[in-house]
Design an enzyme around this catalytic site. Sequence first.
Site, PDB file in Angstrom:
ATOM      1  N   ASP A 100       0.848  -1.192   0.000  1.00  0.00           N
ATOM      2  CA  ASP A 100       0.000   0.000   0.000  1.00  0.00           C
ATOM      3  C   ASP A 100       0.886   1.246   0.000  1.00  0.00           C
ATOM      4  O   ASP A 100       1.894   1.305   0.701  1.00  0.00           O
ATOM      5  CB  ASP A 100      -0.917  -0.009   1.232  1.00  0.00           C
ATOM      6  CG  ASP A 100      -2.082   0.945   1.088  1.00  0.00           C
ATOM      7  OD1 ASP A 100      -3.230   0.470   0.960  1.00  0.00           O
ATOM      8  OD2 ASP A 100      -1.844   2.181   1.101  1.00  0.00           O
ATOM      9  N   ILE A 101       0.475   2.234  -0.762  1.00  0.00           N
ATOM     10  CA  ILE A 101       1.282   3.457  -0.905  1.00  0.00           C
ATOM     11  C   ILE A 101       1.298   4.284   0.387  1.00  0.00           C
ATOM     12  O   ILE A 101       2.246   5.020   0.645  1.00  0.00           O
ATOM     13  CB  ILE A 101       0.768   4.278  -2.119  1.00  0.00           C
ATOM     14  CG1 ILE A 101       1.858   5.190  -2.638  1.00  0.00           C
ATOM     15  CG2 ILE A 101      -0.507   5.010  -1.809  1.00  0.00           C
ATOM     16  CD1 ILE A 101       1.576   5.741  -4.038  1.00  0.00           C
ATOM     17  N   ASN A 137     -12.855  -3.527   2.630  1.00  0.00           N
ATOM     18  CA  ASN A 137     -13.802  -2.426   2.754  1.00  0.00           C
ATOM     19  C   ASN A 137     -14.769  -2.496   1.569  1.00  0.00           C
ATOM     20  O   ASN A 137     -14.340  -2.688   0.427  1.00  0.00           O
ATOM     21  CB  ASN A 137     -13.072  -1.082   2.740  1.00  0.00           C
ATOM     22  CG  ASN A 137     -12.144  -0.944   3.930  1.00  0.00           C
ATOM     23  OD1 ASN A 137     -12.421  -1.445   5.016  1.00  0.00           O
ATOM     24  ND2 ASN A 137     -11.013  -0.269   3.732  1.00  0.00           N
ATOM     25  N   GLY A 197     -15.930   2.243   3.832  1.00  0.00           N
ATOM     26  CA  GLY A 197     -14.680   2.984   3.682  1.00  0.00           C
ATOM     27  C   GLY A 197     -13.904   2.636   2.428  1.00  0.00           C
ATOM     28  O   GLY A 197     -12.706   2.910   2.327  1.00  0.00           O
ATOM     29  N   GLN A 198     -14.588   2.062   1.430  1.00  0.00           N
ATOM     30  CA  GLN A 198     -13.888   1.708   0.185  1.00  0.00           C
ATOM     31  C   GLN A 198     -13.666   2.953  -0.661  1.00  0.00           C
ATOM     32  O   GLN A 198     -14.606   3.684  -0.963  1.00  0.00           O
ATOM     33  CB  GLN A 198     -14.714   0.673  -0.607  1.00  0.00           C
ATOM     34  CG  GLN A 198     -14.022   0.245  -1.893  1.00  0.00           C
ATOM     35  CD  GLN A 198     -14.779  -0.854  -2.639  1.00  0.00           C
ATOM     36  OE1 GLN A 198     -15.887  -1.227  -2.264  1.00  0.00           O
ATOM     37  NE2 GLN A 198     -14.169  -1.362  -3.691  1.00  0.00           N
ATOM     38  N   HIS A 250     -10.303  -5.377  -3.251  1.00  0.00           N
ATOM     39  CA  HIS A 250      -8.947  -5.590  -2.721  1.00  0.00           C
ATOM     40  C   HIS A 250      -9.019  -6.033  -1.277  1.00  0.00           C
ATOM     41  O   HIS A 250      -9.919  -5.637  -0.523  1.00  0.00           O
ATOM     42  CB  HIS A 250      -8.076  -4.336  -2.852  1.00  0.00           C
ATOM     43  CG  HIS A 250      -8.717  -3.078  -2.346  1.00  0.00           C
ATOM     44  ND1 HIS A 250      -9.676  -2.387  -3.062  1.00  0.00           N
ATOM     45  CD2 HIS A 250      -8.539  -2.384  -1.193  1.00  0.00           C
ATOM     46  CE1 HIS A 250     -10.052  -1.328  -2.382  1.00  0.00           C
ATOM     47  NE2 HIS A 250      -9.395  -1.298  -1.227  1.00  0.00           N
ATOM     48  N   HIS A 272      -6.948  -5.985   2.217  1.00  0.00           N
ATOM     49  CA  HIS A 272      -5.841  -5.354   2.936  1.00  0.00           C
ATOM     50  C   HIS A 272      -5.235  -6.394   3.879  1.00  0.00           C
ATOM     51  O   HIS A 272      -5.929  -6.898   4.781  1.00  0.00           O
ATOM     52  CB  HIS A 272      -6.346  -4.206   3.827  1.00  0.00           C
ATOM     53  CG  HIS A 272      -6.915  -3.028   3.101  1.00  0.00           C
ATOM     54  ND1 HIS A 272      -6.212  -1.851   2.903  1.00  0.00           N
ATOM     55  CD2 HIS A 272      -8.138  -2.823   2.542  1.00  0.00           C
ATOM     56  CE1 HIS A 272      -6.970  -0.974   2.269  1.00  0.00           C
ATOM     57  NE2 HIS A 272      -8.148  -1.535   2.041  1.00  0.00           N
TER      58      HIS A 272
END
Length: 112
Positions: free
Chosen positions: A29-30, A85, A91-92, A98, A100
């Site tokens: 994740d960035i 999410n 909270g997507q 995806h 997490h």
Amino acid sequence: MPSIFTKIIDREIPADVVFEDDTCLAFRDITPKAPTHILIIPKREIMSLDDLSDEDEQTVGRCVMVASKIAASEGLTDGYRLVVNCGSDGGQEVPHLHFHLLGGRKMTWPPG
Ligand code: 5GP
């Protein structure tokens, strides 16, 4: 509609890829929310959990299996959390399914 994750799959934008096969791609994740924060995504464009069809069953199963394998390879022996999410209340932000994978610190419950 292709999301930023499609661009990562197509290598149009860079990502720190940790795993790839015909079904899934996993990359860091960035903006990590834990010492280990990896996103596992299906290569197939599925917007969210609510957009799954029966034919996606193996794809989703593969993503979860891959998450477990990555957790082991990342040395998350004390545990980790796998989060999806879904939708605005969930909270997507990125409209491509995806998972997490979060680890390397103690998680709290319930999530915020
Ligand atoms: P969501 O809120 O949709 O469940 O999670 C989307 C995640 O994607 C966020 O944790 C965010 O930091 C991550 N993300 C968004 N854009 C990029 C990107 O361009 N590269 C990477 N590696 N992660 C991204």
